[in-house]
Design a protein around this motif. Structure first.
Motif, PDB file in Angstrom:
ATOM      1  N   SER A  69     -40.668 -24.873 -29.358  1.00  0.00           N
ATOM      2  CA  SER A  69     -42.006 -25.466 -29.362  1.00  0.00           C
ATOM      3  C   SER A  69     -42.782 -25.034 -30.607  1.00  0.00           C
ATOM      4  N   THR A  70     -43.702 -25.894 -31.057  1.00  0.00           N
ATOM      5  CA  THR A  70     -44.531 -25.622 -32.227  1.00  0.00           C
ATOM      6  C   THR A  70     -45.999 -25.611 -31.822  1.00  0.00           C
ATOM      7  N   LEU A  71     -46.702 -24.519 -32.152  1.00  0.00           N
ATOM      8  CA  LEU A  71     -48.111 -24.367 -31.837  1.00  0.00           C
ATOM      9  C   LEU A  71     -48.909 -24.309 -33.131  1.00  0.00           C
ATOM     10  N   VAL A  72     -50.038 -25.022 -33.185  1.00  0.00           N
ATOM     11  CA  VAL A  72     -50.876 -25.074 -34.385  1.00  0.00           C
ATOM     12  C   VAL A  72     -52.313 -24.716 -34.019  1.00  0.00           C
ATOM     13  N   TRP A  73     -52.936 -23.807 -34.811  1.00  0.00           N
ATOM     14  CA  TRP A  73     -54.327 -23.410 -34.621  1.00  0.00           C
ATOM     15  C   TRP A  73     -55.140 -23.752 -35.868  1.00  0.00           C
ATOM     16  N   ASP A  74     -56.398 -24.025 -35.659  1.00  0.00           N
ATOM     17  CA  ASP A  74     -57.356 -24.146 -36.754  1.00  0.00           C
ATOM     18  C   ASP A  74     -57.866 -22.739 -37.053  1.00  0.00           C
ATOM     19  N   ALA A  75     -57.524 -22.211 -38.228  1.00  0.00           N
ATOM     20  CA  ALA A  75     -57.890 -20.837 -38.572  1.00  0.00           C
ATOM     21  C   ALA A  75     -59.371 -20.681 -38.878  1.00  0.00           C
ATOM     22  N   VAL A  76     -60.064 -21.793 -39.128  1.00  0.00           N
ATOM     23  CA  VAL A  76     -61.492 -21.726 -39.456  1.00  0.00           C
ATOM     24  C   VAL A  76     -62.336 -21.690 -38.187  1.00  0.00           C
ATOM     25  N   THR A  77     -62.050 -22.596 -37.252  1.00  0.00           N
ATOM     26  CA  THR A  77     -62.847 -22.663 -36.019  1.00  0.00           C
ATOM     27  C   THR A  77     -62.270 -21.831 -34.896  1.00  0.00           C
ATOM     28  N   GLY A  78     -60.959 -21.475 -35.000  1.00  0.00           N
ATOM     29  CA  GLY A  78     -60.328 -20.689 -33.954  1.00  0.00           C
ATOM     30  C   GLY A  78     -59.851 -21.495 -32.775  1.00  0.00           C
ATOM     31  N   THR A  79     -59.716 -22.807 -32.905  1.00  0.00           N
ATOM     32  CA  THR A  79     -59.272 -23.654 -31.798  1.00  0.00           C
ATOM     33  C   THR A  79     -57.795 -24.008 -31.957  1.00  0.00           C
ATOM     34  N   LYS A  80     -57.143 -24.185 -30.793  1.00  0.00           N
ATOM     35  CA  LYS A  80     -55.745 -24.604 -30.805  1.00  0.00           C
ATOM     36  C   LYS A  80     -55.700 -26.122 -30.968  1.00  0.00           C
ATOM     37  N   ILE A  81     -54.927 -26.614 -31.953  1.00  0.00           N
ATOM     38  CA  ILE A  81     -54.857 -28.045 -32.232  1.00  0.00           C
ATOM     39  C   ILE A  81     -53.829 -28.737 -31.360  1.00  0.00           C
ATOM     40  N   SER A  82     -52.628 -28.189 -31.281  1.00  0.00           N
ATOM     41  CA  SER A  82     -51.588 -28.865 -30.499  1.00  0.00           C
ATOM     42  C   SER A  82     -50.478 -27.906 -30.127  1.00  0.00           C
ATOM     43  N   VAL A  83     -49.745 -28.299 -29.085  1.00  0.00           N
ATOM     44  CA  VAL A  83     -48.519 -27.637 -28.671  1.00  0.00           C
ATOM     45  C   VAL A  83     -47.485 -28.738 -28.478  1.00  0.00           C
ATOM     46  N   GLU A  84     -46.425 -28.736 -29.293  1.00  0.00           N
ATOM     47  CA  GLU A  84     -45.442 -29.808 -29.242  1.00  0.00           C
ATOM     48  C   GLU A  84     -44.049 -29.254 -28.998  1.00  0.00           C
ATOM     49  N   VAL A  85     -43.245 -30.042 -28.281  1.00  0.00           N
ATOM     50  CA  VAL A  85     -41.865 -29.685 -27.959  1.00  0.00           C
ATOM     51  C   VAL A  85     -40.956 -30.701 -28.639  1.00  0.00           C
ATOM     52  N   PRO A  86     -39.842 -30.278 -29.268  1.00  0.00           N
ATOM     53  CA  PRO A  86     -38.952 -31.240 -29.928  1.00  0.00           C
ATOM     54  C   PRO A  86     -38.336 -32.218 -28.941  1.00  0.00           C
ATOM     55  N   ASP A  87     -38.044 -33.439 -29.428  1.00  0.00           N
ATOM     56  CA  ASP A  87     -37.472 -34.468 -28.568  1.00  0.00           C
ATOM     57  C   ASP A  87     -36.124 -34.037 -28.001  1.00  0.00           C
ATOM     58  N   THR A  88     -35.301 -33.420 -28.832  1.00  0.00           N
ATOM     59  CA  THR A  88     -33.986 -32.949 -28.389  1.00  0.00           C
ATOM     60  C   THR A  88     -34.115 -31.500 -27.934  1.00  0.00           C
ATOM     61  N   PRO A  89     -33.654 -31.162 -26.721  1.00  0.00           N
ATOM     62  CA  PRO A  89     -33.781 -29.789 -26.218  1.00  0.00           C
ATOM     63  C   PRO A  89     -33.086 -28.779 -27.130  1.00  0.00           C
ATOM     64  N   VAL A  90     -33.695 -27.621 -27.256  1.00  0.00           N
ATOM     65  CA  VAL A  90     -33.136 -26.532 -28.049  1.00  0.00           C
ATOM     66  C   VAL A  90     -32.536 -25.509 -27.111  1.00  0.00           C
ATOM     67  N   SER A  91     -31.238 -25.194 -27.299  1.00  0.00           N
ATOM     68  CA  SER A  91     -30.565 -24.267 -26.384  1.00  0.00           C
ATOM     69  C   SER A  91     -31.102 -22.853 -26.521  1.00  0.00           C
ATOM     70  N   CYS A  92     -31.180 -22.372 -27.747  1.00  0.00           N
ATOM     71  CA  CYS A  92     -31.713 -21.021 -27.984  1.00  0.00           C
ATOM     72  C   CYS A  92     -32.150 -20.912 -29.432  1.00  0.00           C
ATOM     73  N   CYS A  93     -33.426 -20.937 -29.672  1.00  0.00           N
ATOM     74  CA  CYS A  93     -33.968 -20.813 -31.032  1.00  0.00           C
ATOM     75  C   CYS A  93     -34.245 -19.341 -31.303  1.00  0.00           C
ATOM     76  N   ASN A  94     -33.433 -18.735 -32.188  1.00  0.00           N
ATOM     77  CA  ASN A  94     -33.639 -17.319 -32.495  1.00  0.00           C
ATOM     78  C   ASN A  94     -34.273 -17.085 -33.857  1.00  0.00           C
ATOM     79  N   ASP A  95     -34.542 -18.173 -34.594  1.00  0.00           N
ATOM     80  CA  ASP A  95     -35.247 -18.033 -35.868  1.00  0.00           C
ATOM     81  C   ASP A  95     -35.706 -19.417 -36.308  1.00  0.00           C
ATOM     82  N   GLY A  96     -36.625 -19.440 -37.242  1.00  0.00           N
ATOM     83  CA  GLY A  96     -37.126 -20.714 -37.736  1.00  0.00           C
ATOM     84  C   GLY A  96     -38.218 -20.507 -38.760  1.00  0.00           C
TER      85      GLY A  96
END
Length: 578
Positions: A516-543
């Motif tokens: 999953s990818t999480l994005v924040w606005d560093a100026v206002t401190g609000t969370k913009i989005s939380v997204e999950v890739p279309d294809t399932p990831v078995s085990c993400c150990n780096d990125g």
């Protein structure tokens, strides 16, 4: 923010596939030498070229110019256990283990780097789950493979044209004694020796069969730990008691007794024409024994003790340059050194300092483990990168000069590191605190510490004026100069594998272990989005994420998956110049 899978990168083959076209990733340089798990792990091909194992890759390095060539292991290889070079220095052989079922020996051409042979016994009666030893005959026509216990099958191949098994032999004994090494004589292409715990035997190939040779060895059976044939056809064999047997004509011509009352194990032996025997011990000491005489069975005297200061690491492997002027050794902490041999009897002790040979690396945590790098960070403005490992060390590397500039060990295990863009500072995260340090010539100087529980990851912004810290399900942003907290934002309950700032430092993004990818606005401190890739990831150990946050790279099941965002999503950033 919507992401879609576009292409994957096979890092074993070094190629990418995207929309029907193929791209290639070129490997430039590898750091680290495996001296612990790989026997005979350092071998010279010439005065300027050395071959060794780094990870699951055969590295051929011109060590004076720091240029490398690579032979990747097969895709199913789980580890490499042995490295061998033929007497003519034209062939390189490695023993690979594929999973838990079988092992295979691969032979490569040292010039073209092409695979010449893949040797796997086809008979059901011969199973090699492990390979303990490899050896070329003097004429490079035969190749000897020693399998692991309890059978200790020894397989001899003819490798001249079509590879075929010439002879097989089981070295198993009723008493369950172990065998550790077999090797061909350099003067007789059909003679080989097998040694182990209580095992010392000589064999000869005769008419596609192996015949045991009766010997006149009357010495009491011992634990024979290593062996090395000498240029005159005799063989030197080390023992766990610290003694060395020199055998010629199938009888013991000389026994070198231990040089100290403290128990020492002989771990490696090499012979040189100019000086005699060079013997490495588990205590970290290397001793040179000079010959006294001019024929076979000459006696030996201790000429020199080599010690590496206060470092006492087991000597795992050694090999001498063809000229005999120097020899290289690899120790149990995966460090390599070059030591002079010529003029050993006339130079003073202080001149015999161990010189670092290949680039130094992280140390293993224990004798049973290898060096493990947990994380790293790359400097924006200078060719520097920082790594931290399971050995509690933080290292600074210059990837342009291919050197390690600084290494320091901490009492606690680092969790994350980040280099300031100007390269003068580094923040080191531990489980309960953050240390902001100045990078000096020989050490890290702590400027300030911030208490932080359950820290997962941290990162300087691209401008270096602030840094982000992910800890205890909270994303925090601190000022890099006053160290005051600027923003505190709700984080993720999943473990983080990457943290990245956008190129203009207005947004911060992180990747979790489920992709999953999480994005924040560093100026206002609000969370913009939380997204999950279309294809399932078995085990993400780096990125990692591209500076514009449009591409996400995930390490998933041996592949680097590249996930791209739609262009219109980027336009939602109110701070973007576009």
């Amino acid at each position: 923010m919507t992401f879609s899978k576009r292409r994957s990168i096979d890092h074993d083959q070094g190629s990418t596939k995207a929309d029907g076209e193929e791209q290639h990733i070129k490997r430039e340089f590898m750091l680290g030498v495996n001296c612990v798990d790989v026997r005979n792990g350092i071998q010279f091909l010439s005065e300027d070229e050395v071959v060794y194992i780094s990870g699951n890759t055969i590295v051929i390095e011109q060590y004076k110019t720091r240029t490398q060539r690579f032979i990747p292991a097969s895709r199913n290889c789980s580890d490499i256990s042995f490295l061998a070079v033929n007497p003519q220095k034209k062939l390189i052989a490695v023993a690979e283990k594929a999973g838990l079922e079988w092992a295979v020996a691969h032979i490569y051409d040292s010039s073209t780097l092409k695979k010449r042979k893949a040797l796997v016994p086809t008979s059901k009666n011969i199973q090699l789950r492990d390979i303990l030893s490899l050896s070329f005959s003097a004429d490079s026509k035969h190749f000897l493979v020693l399998g692991g216990g309890p059978d200790y099958n020894c397989v001899c191949w003819n490798i001249v044209k079509v590879s075929n098994i010439v002879a097989t032999l089981s070295l198993a004994t009723p008493s369950g004694k172990s065998v550790s090494q077999t090797s061909f004589s350099p003067t007789d292409p059909v003679l080989f020796c097998a040694t182990g715990n209580g095992i010392l035997r000589f064999f000869r190939l005769v008419d596609n069969a192996v015949r045991c040779i009766r010997t006149n060895i009357k010495a009491e059976a011992q634990d024979y730990t290593c062996q090395n044939w000498l240029s005159d056809g005799s063989i030197a064999i080390g023992t766990s008691s610290g003694s060395i047997l020199v055998i010629s004509g199938f009888e013991v011509k000389h026994t070198i007794q231990p040089s100290t009352d403290r128990p020492e194990i002989v771990t490696s032996i090499i012979g040189t024409k100019q000086c005699g025997l060079v013997v490495g011990f588990d205590s970290g000491v290397i001793r040179l024994y000079e010959t006294m005489g001019s024929g076979r069975g000459d006696s030996y005297k201790l000429a020199r003790n080599y010690t590496n200061g206060n470092i006492r690491e087991c000597v795992m492997t050694m090999d001498a340059l063809p000229s005999g002027e120097f020899f290289a050794c690899g120790t149990a902490n995966c460090q390599t050194y070059l030591v002079p041999l010529s003029g050993a009897s006339v130079l003073d002790d202080e001149e015999f300092q161990f010189r670092e040979f290949l680039v130094p690396f992280h140390r293993p945590v224990s004798p049973t483990t290898t060096s493990i790098i947990i994380g790293m960070d790359v400097c924006v403005c200078k060719p520097l990168l920082a790594t931290f490992g399971a050995d509690h060390r933080v290292c600074i590397w210059n990837y342009k000069t291919k050197t390690m500039d600084l290494s320091e060990r901490f009492m606690e295990a680092p969790v994350s590191v980040s280099l300031h863009p100007n390269s003068f500072r580094i923040i080191i995260g531990f489980s309960a605190k953050i240390s902001i340090c100045e990078i000096l010539v020989d050490r890290f100087d702590t400027l300030f510490e911030i208490q932080s529980e359950n820290l997962q990851m941290l990162s300087f912004s691209n401008g270096g004026h602030v840094f982000a810290v992910a800890c205890d399900q909270v994303m925090k942003i601190y000022d890099s100069y006053t160290f005051k907290l600027i923003q505190s934002m709700r984080g993720s309950s999943s473990p983080l594998v990457s943290l990245r700032w956008e190129h203009n430092d207005t947004r911060v993004c992180c990747i979790t272990s489920d992709g999953s990818t999480l994005v924040w606005d560093a100026v206002t401190g609000t969370k913009i989005s939380v997204e999950v890739p279309d294809t399932p990831v078995s085990c993400c150990n780096d990125g990692t994420i591209s500076p514009d946050l449009l591409q996400v790279y995930l390490v998933d099941d041996g592949l680097i998956r590249v996930i791209e965002a739609r262009e219109e999503v980027f336009l939602k950033n109110p701070y973007s110049e576009n």
